[in-house]
Design a protein around this motif. Structure first.
Motif, mmCIF file in Angstrom:
data_model
loop_
_atom_site.group_PDB
_atom_site.id
_atom_site.type_symbol
_atom_site.label_atom_id
_atom_site.label_comp_id
_atom_site.label_asym_id
_atom_site.label_seq_id
_atom_site.Cartn_x
_atom_site.Cartn_y
_atom_site.Cartn_z
ATOM 1 N N ARG A 73 0.829 -1.210 0.000
ATOM 2 C CA ARG A 73 0.000 0.000 0.000
ATOM 3 C C ARG A 73 0.861 1.257 0.000
ATOM 4 O O ARG A 73 0.532 2.243 -0.655
ATOM 5 C CB ARG A 73 -0.949 -0.003 1.202
ATOM 6 C CG ARG A 73 -2.117 -0.957 1.012
ATOM 7 C CD ARG A 73 -3.055 -0.958 2.193
ATOM 8 N NE ARG A 73 -3.639 0.371 2.401
ATOM 9 C CZ ARG A 73 -4.323 0.684 3.503
ATOM 10 N NH1 ARG A 73 -4.494 -0.199 4.467
ATOM 11 N NH2 ARG A 73 -4.828 1.896 3.630
ATOM 12 N N ASP A 113 0.837 4.068 -2.828
ATOM 13 C CA ASP A 113 0.535 5.444 -2.453
ATOM 14 C C ASP A 113 1.604 6.428 -2.924
ATOM 15 O O ASP A 113 1.289 7.490 -3.450
ATOM 16 C CB ASP A 113 0.402 5.520 -0.930
ATOM 17 C CG ASP A 113 -0.230 6.799 -0.428
ATOM 18 O OD1 ASP A 113 -0.736 7.587 -1.238
ATOM 19 O OD2 ASP A 113 -0.230 7.003 0.796
ATOM 20 N N ARG A 147 -4.702 4.227 -0.723
ATOM 21 C CA ARG A 147 -3.670 5.059 -0.104
ATOM 22 C C ARG A 147 -3.601 4.794 1.400
ATOM 23 O O ARG A 147 -4.619 4.543 2.041
ATOM 24 C CB ARG A 147 -3.946 6.528 -0.376
ATOM 25 C CG ARG A 147 -3.735 6.908 -1.842
ATOM 26 C CD ARG A 147 -3.667 8.407 -1.980
ATOM 27 N NE ARG A 147 -3.526 8.850 -3.354
ATOM 28 C CZ ARG A 147 -2.361 9.106 -3.939
ATOM 29 N NH1 ARG A 147 -1.236 8.950 -3.297
ATOM 30 N NH2 ARG A 147 -2.319 9.520 -5.197
ATOM 31 N N GLU A 160 -7.061 10.163 0.186
ATOM 32 C CA GLU A 160 -7.563 9.451 -0.996
ATOM 33 C C GLU A 160 -7.620 10.327 -2.240
ATOM 34 O O GLU A 160 -7.447 9.850 -3.347
ATOM 35 C CB GLU A 160 -8.958 8.863 -0.724
ATOM 36 C CG GLU A 160 -8.964 7.629 0.142
ATOM 37 C CD GLU A 160 -8.324 6.416 -0.510
ATOM 38 O OE1 GLU A 160 -8.444 6.235 -1.744
ATOM 39 O OE2 GLU A 160 -7.692 5.649 0.220
#
Length: 162
Positions: free
Chosen positions: A115, A119, A133, A138
């Motif tokens: 993640r 991100d 994210r 977001e």
């Protein structure tokens, strides 16, 4: 199991595309085989890499045109370590983001590492159970660790670029 033996094990199963860099105890594998390679290294009784210490992702820039994901694995019972490296094009035609198979079903710690790479660098880990994210909001635009990242001047009316 020594690194040279691991290389033979992987080349027997996956072919000569598995490249050993003995000076760094690192193996380079094709991106489409990383999930299978990691699964074998985790399940094989001779090496049993039961701990994913870290996943690192980086952008090699537009001149080289590639990105990398590096997996740092550790075997607690054998007190051994290895790095698995995959390199892939940073811009995939027809797709917005480059894709790498997830390993989060092999090691739970991969969930947050993947993640974070998504991100900050915009790498999509296919098959990830909750790819969103983790550090940025977001609605943040872009991926800040990419070499070609352009900072936003404002975010929700707040100046973020000085």
């Amino acid at each position: 199991m020594k690194i040279s033996e691991i290389k033979i094990l992987l080349q027997t199963r996956f072919g000569e595309e598995v490249i050993l860099h003995e000076d760094h105890q690192c193996l380079t594998v094709p991106v489409n085989q990383v999930e299978e390679v990691c699964s074998l290294l985790h399940a094989n009784e001779g090496c049993y890499f039961d701990l994913l210490s870290c996943i690192t992702a980086l952008d090699n820039g537009s001149v080289k045109g590639t990105m990398e994901v590096i997996y740092n694995l550790y075997s607690i019972p054998f007190e051994d370590k290895i790095m698995i490296r995959v390199e892939f094009p940073r811009n995939v035609e027809g797709d917005d983001l480059p894709k790498v198979p997830t390993v989060s079903h092999i090691w739970r710690t991969a969930d947050w590492h993947e993640r974070e790479a998504f991100d900050l660098l915009g790498i999509e880990f296919t098959g990830h159970p909750d790819l969103r994210r983790i550090l940025l909001p977001e609605d943040w635009v872009g991926f800040p660790l990419r070499k070609d990242y352009q900072e936003q001047e404002y975010y929700h009316g707040i100046q973020v670029k000085y």
